[in-house]
Design a protein around this motif. Structure first.
Motif, PDB file in Angstrom:
ATOM      1  N   ALA A  83     -10.152   1.270 -13.497  1.00 13.23           N
ATOM      2  CA  ALA A  83     -10.146   2.187 -12.600  1.00 13.23           C
ATOM      3  C   ALA A  83     -10.987   1.461 -11.422  1.00 13.23           C
ATOM      4  CB  ALA A  83     -11.178   3.215 -13.105  1.00 13.23           C
ATOM      5  N   ARG A 117     -22.275  10.776  -6.623  1.00 17.18           N
ATOM      6  CA  ARG A 117     -20.883  10.845  -5.589  1.00 17.18           C
ATOM      7  C   ARG A 117     -20.967  11.990  -4.668  1.00 17.18           C
ATOM      8  NH1 ARG A 117     -17.566   9.296 -11.086  1.00 17.18           N
ATOM      9  NH2 ARG A 117     -17.433   6.898 -10.479  1.00 17.18           N
ATOM     10  N   GLY A 151     -16.402   0.924 -16.186  1.00 19.70           N
ATOM     11  CA  GLY A 151     -15.556   1.944 -16.341  1.00 19.70           C
ATOM     12  C   GLY A 151     -16.078   3.385 -15.794  1.00 19.70           C
ATOM     13  N   ASN A 152     -15.136   4.359 -15.485  1.00 22.64           N
ATOM     14  CA  ASN A 152     -15.390   5.597 -15.047  1.00 22.64           C
ATOM     15  C   ASN A 152     -15.972   5.288 -13.516  1.00 22.64           C
ATOM     16  OD1 ASN A 152     -15.717   8.318 -14.801  1.00 22.64           O
ATOM     17  ND2 ASN A 152     -17.827   8.178 -15.229  1.00 22.64           N
ATOM     18  N   PRO A 196     -22.602  12.113 -17.099  1.00 21.33           N
ATOM     19  CA  PRO A 196     -21.585  12.903 -15.964  1.00 21.33           C
ATOM     20  C   PRO A 196     -22.301  13.771 -14.895  1.00 21.33           C
ATOM     21  CG  PRO A 196     -20.793  13.149 -18.474  1.00 21.33           C
ATOM     22  CD  PRO A 196     -22.162  12.773 -18.492  1.00 21.33           C
ATOM     23  N   ARG A 251     -24.067   6.794 -17.483  1.00 19.25           N
ATOM     24  CA  ARG A 251     -22.959   7.399 -18.406  1.00 19.25           C
ATOM     25  C   ARG A 251     -23.277   8.918 -18.232  1.00 19.25           C
ATOM     26  NH1 ARG A 251     -23.823   3.434 -22.461  1.00 19.25           N
ATOM     27  NH2 ARG A 251     -25.506   4.512 -23.246  1.00 19.25           N
ATOM     28  N   ASP A 309     -11.790  -0.314 -17.637  1.00 25.75           N
ATOM     29  CA  ASP A 309     -10.842   0.752 -17.955  1.00 25.75           C
ATOM     30  C   ASP A 309      -9.661   0.626 -16.720  1.00 25.75           C
ATOM     31  OD1 ASP A 309     -12.332   1.491 -15.752  1.00 25.75           O
ATOM     32  OD2 ASP A 309     -12.733   3.441 -16.423  1.00 25.75           O
ATOM     33  N   VAL A 351     -23.770  11.070 -12.468  1.00 23.72           N
ATOM     34  CA  VAL A 351     -22.725  10.523 -11.729  1.00 23.72           C
ATOM     35  C   VAL A 351     -22.098  11.609 -10.723  1.00 23.72           C
ATOM     36  CG1 VAL A 351     -20.527   9.442 -11.838  1.00 23.72           C
ATOM     37  CG2 VAL A 351     -22.275   8.838 -13.561  1.00 23.72           C
ATOM     38  N   SER A 402     -12.357  -3.633 -13.637  1.00 26.72           N
ATOM     39  CA  SER A 402     -13.133  -2.650 -14.805  1.00 26.72           C
ATOM     40  C   SER A 402     -12.400  -2.726 -15.997  1.00 26.72           C
ATOM     41  CB  SER A 402     -13.510  -1.485 -14.117  1.00 26.72           C
ATOM     42  OG  SER A 402     -14.224  -1.424 -12.901  1.00 26.72           O
TER      43      SER A 402
END
Length: 155
Positions: free
Chosen positions: A94, A133, A59-60, A126, A124, A92, A129, A90
């Motif tokens: 996404a 990115r 997810g995410n 944020p 996990r 979710d 992540v 995935s």
């Protein structure tokens, strides 16, 4: 288990260009072979076999593909930042743009699970992540992954 125990600077793919889940797993398996001395096909087959049990897209936009090999001597990781998100089935729904492949010895048991849990905890976060990115080079990505470990240990 610190991430720098699982991954080396040369195991980072900062701009992986792939269009499918299988091609992403193939490219990551090739890099895992280069850093581990194991066979790329053997790694790919183990990861693909695990993937058939259920997607490792958590997810995410994140996936943690993994597999176990009999002749693997230590846990080996490869991190990829994909240039474009890809369909990964995935949880979710996404598409995935960050993937951390893990290969472990067949008999690694709890160590394999600890490594997966550690990776999941980091990915996990944020703030981490977002940095992954935004970072475009291998050294920077390695720094984000391993520097985070140092700040966790200090807390």
């Amino acid at each position: 288990m610190p991430l720098n125990d699982l991954i080396t600077a040369d195991a980072i793919l900062p701009a992986l260009r792939v269009n499918t889940k299988k091609s992403a797993l193939h490219e990551m398996s090739e890099r895992a072979a280069a850093v581990s001395g194991l066979g790329a096909r053997e790694i790919y087959d183990a990861v693909l076999q695990r993937e058939r049990l259920g997607s490792t897209g958590v997810g995410n936009g994140i996936a943690i593909p993994h597999g176990k090999l009999v002749n693997c001597g230590r846990i080996v990781g490869v991190f990829a930042r994909l240039e474009r998100p890809i369909e990964f089935e995935s949880l979710d729904g996404a598409p995935v743009d960050l993937a951390f492949l893990l290969v472990a010895p067949e008999a690694s048991g709890a160590d394999h699970l600890k490594a997966l849990a550690r990776i999941a905890r980091v990915l996990r976060e944020p703030r981490i992540v977002a940095k992954l990115r935004a970072t475009r080079d291998a050294a920077g990505l390695y720094g984000v992954l391993t520097q985070q470990q140092a700040s966790t240990n200090a807390a």
